[in-house]
Design an enzyme around this catalytic site. Structure first.
Site, mmCIF file in Angstrom:
data_model
loop_
_atom_site.group_PDB
_atom_site.id
_atom_site.type_symbol
_atom_site.label_atom_id
_atom_site.label_comp_id
_atom_site.label_asym_id
_atom_site.label_seq_id
_atom_site.Cartn_x
_atom_site.Cartn_y
_atom_site.Cartn_z
ATOM 1 N N LYS A 25 33.049 28.762 48.179
ATOM 2 C CA LYS A 25 33.549 27.474 47.172
ATOM 3 C C LYS A 25 33.240 28.400 45.945
ATOM 4 O O LYS A 25 33.810 28.847 45.856
ATOM 5 C CB LYS A 25 31.941 26.836 46.469
ATOM 6 N N GLU A 65 34.162 38.480 25.952
ATOM 7 C CA GLU A 65 35.449 38.600 26.717
ATOM 8 C C GLU A 65 35.493 37.586 26.559
ATOM 9 O O GLU A 65 34.903 36.384 26.611
ATOM 10 C CB GLU A 65 34.261 38.364 28.166
ATOM 11 N N CYS A 101 38.905 40.619 35.242
ATOM 12 C CA CYS A 101 37.752 41.035 34.481
ATOM 13 C C CYS A 101 37.431 42.235 34.418
ATOM 14 O O CYS A 101 36.607 42.340 33.245
ATOM 15 C CB CYS A 101 36.459 40.907 35.880
ATOM 16 N N GLU A 156 29.942 40.471 40.497
ATOM 17 C CA GLU A 156 30.784 40.752 40.137
ATOM 18 C C GLU A 156 31.133 39.780 39.154
ATOM 19 O O GLU A 156 31.897 39.251 38.908
ATOM 20 C CB GLU A 156 31.830 40.809 40.521
#
Length: 492
Positions: A175, A385, A284, A250
């Site tokens: 997906k 973040e 990331c 992750e």
């Protein structure tokens, strides 16, 4: 404009809803493709197709060597179409063509690596501590794997999941992000061309709350592999726990990039720039917290401003472009919001801090490379973040202070150390709480070695033998080799 279909059970089809999602090019703002808006019915069909394929002799009776041959063929097709695939990904997420071209070619290497590994995953014979018994351990696939991938590096981050999952004998439903479905639907077409049996690889598009949740909750799904933010990962983990599904997550990071006074100055400058301004910070592993030893802080920041300020910003289709647009409108607005938060919290903006507009910036979804000084590690800009081209510079006075700042975070995906002192490099690498530590380099990854995070940066590893182990389960087999005369009422 191309209108795509989903691949389910070897058949290309529209969504059950008959609705579509526009794929918008970040630079121009043009609608470049449409993908099906999948829903719960499509999710169920895809999982059922993957489960049927997993049980089918066409897949389950292939030897590991034969699975490896299919993976190698897929790698060959990716290499053949690398230029086309890179341009499709670039058009969906705005990543500059030079970087994405290298990434796509590396995608083929992931399939080659796991193609070779497929028939080298060995079980073991155990010297069991009981007489008259032969024991061995074999590794078996899990079953149906659902891979949910983000928009920043869709082909690469799908390969990190798909290649080991298939090498180990699982089937998969992918997906992709609703923003970057076209490159993965193109990958599905290559998988069909490579000869994978119908249903082994399925790709369904749609929104996370409409089709992603249905995939995660389907009872026939054995594992979910997810790359995204920590909040999304937490939701996946909570949903998976209800049915004891295995997970690989992750997630995000707030990685510390530590520069000591004895570092190679220009090498560290380049590493700091690459760590956060490469891919416009939409990665990331971004080194968004730059820790600089105080004795070189001012000189280092001045040079950072000079180099980052000269970055070539513009159309990502231009091979000379170094910083492209932000991939989505919502992410663009989020980044600008964090810039204002940093200013309000007392950080000093010494470069950028603004949106960019003008003919060379297309529809204007650009944020200038931005550097903040006078940052404390308790500020939001240093703790949350941002996922954009925003660098926070924090000074330190000693090795121990640098380590304390580096580890004072909810995340632990990556970090880097810049020093010419080998003892200091090893000392810091041993004590940094992160899944990856680079020494005198940044953002290097490989299919040969594991990647993953500590703390809120994730669960499990991708890459290397460790990446394959995430898609297997161990079975212990006991065989009696002599008559068993034990007491039936006593544990043997």
């Amino acid at each position: 404009m191309k209108r795509y279909q989903m691949l389910i059970g070897g058949v290309w089809q529209d969504s059950a809803s008959g609705e579509w999602i526009d794929s918008i090019e970040p630079f121009s703002g043009d609608v470049i493709a449409q993908v099906p808006r999948g829903n719960e019915a499509d999710a169920a069909q895809a999982v059922d197709a993957a489960y049927k394929a997993y049980r089918s002799p066409a897949w389950s009776e292939l030897t590991a060597t034969q699975r490896g041959a299919l993976l190698r063929k897929l790698g060959d097709l990716i290499e053949r179409d690398a230029v086309r695939l890179a341009d499709i990904e670039r058009s969906c997420n705005g990543k500059n063509i030079t970087e994405v071209s290298g990434q796509v070619r590396n995608v083929a290497q992931w399939f080659y690596y796991y193609a070779g590994l497929a028939d080298k995953i060995h079980g073991s014979v155990v010297p069991i501590n009981k007489p008259g018994v032969f024991n061995y351990v074999r590794y078996e696939p899990l079953g149906v794997v659902v891979a949910i991938t983000p928009w920043n590096s869709p082909l690469a981050l799908t390969a990190w999941k798909m290649a080991p999952a298939l090498a180990c004998g699982n089937t998969i439903v992918v997906k992709p992000s609703e923003f970057t479905s076209p490159p993965l639907l193109e990958l599905a077409a290559l998988a069909s061309e490579a000869g994978f049996p119908p249903g082994v690889i399925n790709v369904v598009s749609g929104y996370g709350n409409e089709i992603g949740a249905a995939l995660i909750n389907h009872p026939r799904v054995a594992k979910i592999a997810f790359t995204g933010g920590d909040i999304g990962g937490q939701k996946v983990a909570e949903a998976a726990a209800k049915n004891f599904k295995k997970i690989t997550l992750e997630l995000g990071g707030k990685s510390a990039n530590i520069v000591f006074a004895d570092a190679d100055f220009e090498q560290a400058i380049n590493g700091a720039i690459a760590g956060v301004f490469g891919a416009a910070g939409q990665t990331c592993m971004a080194g968004s917290r730059l820790l600089v030893e105080r004795s070189i802080h001012d000189k280092f920041v001045a040079r950072l401003i000079e180099v980052a300020g000269a970055a070539r910003i513009g159309n990502p289709a231009d091979s000379e472009t170094q910083v492209g647009p932000i991939a989505t409108r919502s992410q663009y607005e989020k980044i600008l919001g964090y810039i204002e938060i940093a200013k309000q919290d007392g950080a000093t903006c010494v470069l950028g801090g603004n949106a960019l507009s003008g003919a060379q910036y297309g529809q204007g979804q650009f944020v200038a490379p931005t550097i903040f000084t006078n940052v404390r590690n308790d500020m939001r800009i240093a703790r949350e973040e941002v996922f954009g081209p925003i660098l926070s510079v924090i000074p330190f006075d000693s090795v121990e202070e640098a380590l304390e700042i580096a580890n004072d975070t909810d995340f632990g995906l990556a970090a880097a150390v810049w020093t010419t002192d080998l003892h200091k490099a090893i000392y810091c690498s041993d004590r940094i709480e992160a899944g990856t530590v680079w020494v005198n380099n940044y953002r290097a990854t490989s299919f040969t070695t594991p990647f993953g995070g500590y703390k809120r940066s994730g669960v499990g590893r991708e890459g290397g033998l460790e990446g394959a182990q995430e898609y297997m389960q161990a079975k212990s087999v006991w065989i009696t080799t002599q008559p068993n005369k034990q007491n039936a009422f006593v544990l043997g």
